[in-house]
Scaffold this motif. Sequence first.
Motif, short mmCIF file in Angstrom:
data_model
loop_
_atom_site.label_atom_id
_atom_site.label_comp_id
_atom_site.label_asym_id
_atom_site.label_seq_id
_atom_site.Cartn_x
_atom_site.Cartn_y
_atom_site.Cartn_z
N GLU A 1 87.34 32.49 33.75
CA GLU A 1 86.38 31.39 33.88
C GLU A 1 85.13 31.62 33.04
O GLU A 1 84.48 30.66 32.58
CB GLU A 1 85.99 31.20 35.36
CG GLU A 1 87.11 30.68 36.25
CD GLU A 1 88.02 31.80 36.75
OE1 GLU A 1 88.96 31.48 37.51
OE2 GLU A 1 87.80 32.97 36.38
N THR B 1 86.01 23.51 34.56
CA THR B 1 86.31 24.16 35.85
C THR B 1 87.80 24.44 36.04
O THR B 1 88.17 25.26 36.89
CB THR B 1 85.81 23.30 37.01
OG1 THR B 1 86.41 22.00 36.92
CG2 THR B 1 84.29 23.16 36.97
N ARG C 1 91.11 26.17 35.62
CA ARG C 1 91.51 27.50 35.17
C ARG C 1 92.80 27.43 34.35
O ARG C 1 93.81 26.90 34.82
CB ARG C 1 91.71 28.41 36.39
CG ARG C 1 92.18 29.81 36.05
CD ARG C 1 92.45 30.61 37.33
NE ARG C 1 93.13 31.86 37.01
CZ ARG C 1 92.51 32.98 36.65
NH1 ARG C 1 91.19 32.99 36.59
NH2 ARG C 1 93.19 34.08 36.37
#
Length: 318
Positions: free
Chosen positions: A261, A269, A271
Motif C-alpha cells: 500500500e 486504496t 490493493r
Amino acid sequence: MSEKKTKVAIIGSGNIGTDLMIKVMRHSQHLEMGAMVGIDPDSDGLARAKRMKVPTTHEGVDGLMAMDNFDEIEIVFDATSAKAHVANDAKLRPLGKRMIDLTPAAIGPFLVPAVNIDEHIDEPNVNMVTCGGQATIPIVAAVSRVVPVEYAEIVASIASKSAGPGTRANIDEFTETTSHAIVKVGKAKRGKAIIILNPAEPPLIMRDTVFCLVSAPDESVHEQIRASIEKMVGDVAAYVPGYRLKQKVQISEIPADQPVETLLAEGETDRPTHQVSVFLEVEGAAHYLPAYAGNLDIMTSAGVQVAERIAQKKETAR
C-alpha cells in the motif's frame, strides 16, 4: 537518382554523440551528417568526426550557427546535459531546427518509439527520456495495455565504463525524468526509477528489471500480459537488435503481509494482487563502445528511429 537525405547535426561529442554519428553514417537510409558539435577541441568524438570528413566545431551551438552549412541542417540531436539542452533549444528551435533531445531535460514530450512515436512525430522538440526509460517503459506500457498498473519500478544497471561525464552529470535528472515517463508514457499510476553504475570488470552488459503491481487474479489475464510483453520486446528489438528478455516473464501473487500500500499513488486504496517481474538485457551493437554499452545503443537507436521517421515523412510529403 537517389533521394536527397536530411542533414542532421549532433551536439555533444561524448559517448552518446559519437555512437549516434557512427549509426547515422553507417546505417541511416534518410539521414546524413551535417555537423558534429563539441566544446572540447581534443575530444575523441570530434577527432573521429574529422577523420570521417564530417564538419566539426568545438565552439558549441554558437559555432554550429556560424557554420557555412547551418541553413541546410534540419534536425539537431542534443547529447549534452539537461541544463545545456535548455540553452541549446532556446537558440535553435526559433530558427526552425527540429530538436531530438537525448538528455533528461524533457522540454518536449516524452517519445519512446515502440510506444508513442506517431503521437509526437510532428513536435518541434521531442525528449528521448533516458536509456533506462527506453529499455523499460515499453514493458510497462505492454502491461498497462492489458490491465491497470498500480505501481511500476524500474532498475537500470549499466557498466560504469559506458557512463561518460554527461551521463554522470544527469543522474538526478535521470531518476526524475524516467519516473515521470513511466507514468506519462507507460501509463502506470505511480512510477519509480533507479540507476546503478556497475564498476565490475570485465564490464557487464546493460541489464534492466521491471516490476509492475497489478490486480490480475485470473490466469487467462496472466497469459495476455505475457503475450503483450513478448510482442513489445519484438517491437523494440526491430530497431535495437540486442534487446531481449533475459528469462521468462514472472507473475507472482503478492503475499498478504507485504505492505504494498505504501507504493501506491496517492488516493489509491485497492490493493493489487500480483507482481509482474520482467528481466531484460540490452547488448550494444559496438559501433563505438564495446557490446556491454547497451545503454548507448538503445538511446542512439531510438533517436535515429525518430529522425528517420521525420525525414521519411518529409520525403513522402514532397
